[in-house]
Design a protein around this motif. Sequence first.
Motif, PDB file in Angstrom:
ATOM      1  N   ALA A  77       0.825  -1.215   0.000  1.00 23.17           N
ATOM      2  CA  ALA A  77       0.000   0.000   0.000  1.00 23.17           C
ATOM      3  C   ALA A  77       0.858   1.265   0.000  1.00 23.17           C
ATOM      4  CB  ALA A  77      -0.930  -0.007   1.202  1.00 23.17           C
ATOM      5  N   ASN A  78       1.927   1.246   0.797  1.00 21.78           N
ATOM      6  CA  ASN A  78       2.741   2.460   0.908  1.00 21.78           C
ATOM      7  C   ASN A  78       4.193   2.210   0.529  1.00 21.78           C
ATOM      8  OD1 ASN A  78       0.844   4.458   1.910  1.00 21.78           O
ATOM      9  ND2 ASN A  78       0.636   3.059   3.647  1.00 21.78           N
ATOM     10  N   ASN A 104       4.712  -8.478   9.548  1.00 25.09           N
ATOM     11  CA  ASN A 104       4.072  -7.178   9.351  1.00 25.09           C
ATOM     12  C   ASN A 104       4.508  -6.206  10.461  1.00 25.09           C
ATOM     13  OD1 ASN A 104       1.395  -5.595  10.429  1.00 25.09           O
ATOM     14  ND2 ASN A 104       1.623  -5.481   8.222  1.00 25.09           N
ATOM     15  N   ASP A 105       4.728  -4.952  10.104  1.00 25.18           N
ATOM     16  CA  ASP A 105       5.258  -3.977  11.070  1.00 25.18           C
ATOM     17  C   ASP A 105       4.326  -3.717  12.265  1.00 25.18           C
ATOM     18  OD1 ASP A 105       3.381  -2.655   9.501  1.00 25.18           O
ATOM     19  OD2 ASP A 105       4.634  -0.903   9.092  1.00 25.18           O
ATOM     20  N   GLU A 150      -5.494  -6.269   8.161  1.00 30.77           N
ATOM     21  CA  GLU A 150      -5.194  -5.041   7.390  1.00 30.77           C
ATOM     22  C   GLU A 150      -6.332  -4.049   7.611  1.00 30.77           C
ATOM     23  OE1 GLU A 150      -2.753  -3.887   5.258  1.00 30.77           O
ATOM     24  OE2 GLU A 150      -1.424  -5.515   5.832  1.00 30.77           O
ATOM     25  N   HIS A 153      -7.353  -0.662   5.971  1.00 30.50           N
ATOM     26  CA  HIS A 153      -7.951  -0.635   4.636  1.00 30.50           C
ATOM     27  C   HIS A 153      -9.478  -0.797   4.670  1.00 30.50           C
ATOM     28  CE1 HIS A 153      -4.101  -0.464   2.508  1.00 30.50           C
ATOM     29  NE2 HIS A 153      -3.673  -1.039   3.613  1.00 30.50           N
ATOM     30  N   GLU A 162      -7.086   4.461   5.906  1.00 30.04           N
ATOM     31  CA  GLU A 162      -5.773   5.110   6.080  1.00 30.04           C
ATOM     32  C   GLU A 162      -5.614   6.362   5.213  1.00 30.04           C
ATOM     33  OE1 GLU A 162      -2.633   2.282   5.510  1.00 30.04           O
ATOM     34  OE2 GLU A 162      -2.639   2.523   3.345  1.00 30.04           O
TER      35      GLU A 162
HETATM   36  C1  BGC Z   1      -0.164  -1.627   5.213  1.00 30.21           C
HETATM   37  C2  BGC Z   1      -0.006  -2.467   6.438  1.00 30.21           C
HETATM   38  C3  BGC Z   1       0.937  -1.785   7.414  1.00 30.21           C
HETATM   39  C4  BGC Z   1       0.482  -0.369   7.688  1.00 30.21           C
HETATM   40  C5  BGC Z   1       1.453   0.376   8.595  1.00 30.21           C
HETATM   41  C6  BGC Z   1      -0.586  -0.229   5.595  1.00 30.21           C
HETATM   42  O1  BGC Z   1      -0.701   0.552   4.456  1.00 30.21           O
HETATM   43  O2  BGC Z   1      -1.124  -2.179   4.323  1.00 30.21           O
HETATM   44  O3  BGC Z   1       0.475  -3.739   6.092  1.00 30.21           O
HETATM   45  O4  BGC Z   1       0.994  -2.518   8.606  1.00 30.21           O
HETATM   46  O5  BGC Z   1       0.358   0.348   6.480  1.00 30.21           O
HETATM   47  O6  BGC Z   1       2.709   0.486   8.021  1.00 30.21           O
END
Ligand code: BGC
Length: 249
Positions: A77-78, A104-105, A150, A153, A162
């Motif tokens: 996504a980013n 995943n973070d 997620e 989203h 987001e």
């Molecule tokens: C991503 C996630 C991530 C989050 C924070 C989102 O855009 O889809 O996987 O954990 O951003 O970085």
Amino acid sequence: MIILGVDIGGSGIKGALVDTETGKLVTERIRIVTPKPATPEAVAATLKELVSKFDYSGPIGCGFPATVHHGVAYTAANIDSSWINTPIEKLFTSTLNRPCFVLNDADAAGIAEMRVGAGVGNNGVVMMITIGTGLGSAIFVNGKLFPNTELGHLILNDNIAEHYCSDSARQNQDLGWGKWGKRFNKYLLRLKFLFNPDLFILGGGASKNFEKFQEKINVETPVVTAKTLNEAGIIGAAMYAEQMIEHNS
Ligand code: BGC
């Protein structure tokens, strides 16, 4: 155990050696700017540079801003879209020539908070939301992670959540904390409606300014900020690597 934890983000790649028992950093945190474009090869090279700055040859835990399922990145996504379907664990393990465990973070940040932060001892449903460039989510039930949610989203006000209430949305749309706080409150109300958590833990950049938007939050669920602050992603990534090492041995 002492393990190198790394947090890969859209703007910086940060790492430190972590004592996984206490959750404390045992070295200073080193940050290198994320390369642009942040392709898999460029990020792997920057990660190698970061790792070389530590006097350390052991395994590595790494948080990454995408869905990471069995070592493969499935969303972007980013980050650069070339990450989709990249076998990220294999790539990092071969680049660094040592075991590298990737998750995943937001899941990483949540692991840190459950072990040594605001979620300690909470046996219900805990939802960690990281508010940064994106909105990250991590859900824990009885302390156990349900990975790769997620929830940044979800659709909110005809928009991807987001894009509506991340910290970058606040900055890009020049929203004051009050206006942004109202938006974020709507997001928490939606999460409460869908999941009924016992606790929300807020992390990431915007959570440091909680007092500036706290009055806009009226969700019934208790809302607290992360105790491990900026370091949650690094600490949780190191803890995850330890879990995986124990699990594989
Ligand atoms: C991503 C996630 C991530 C989050 C924070 C989102 O855009 O889809 O996987 O954990 O951003 O970085």
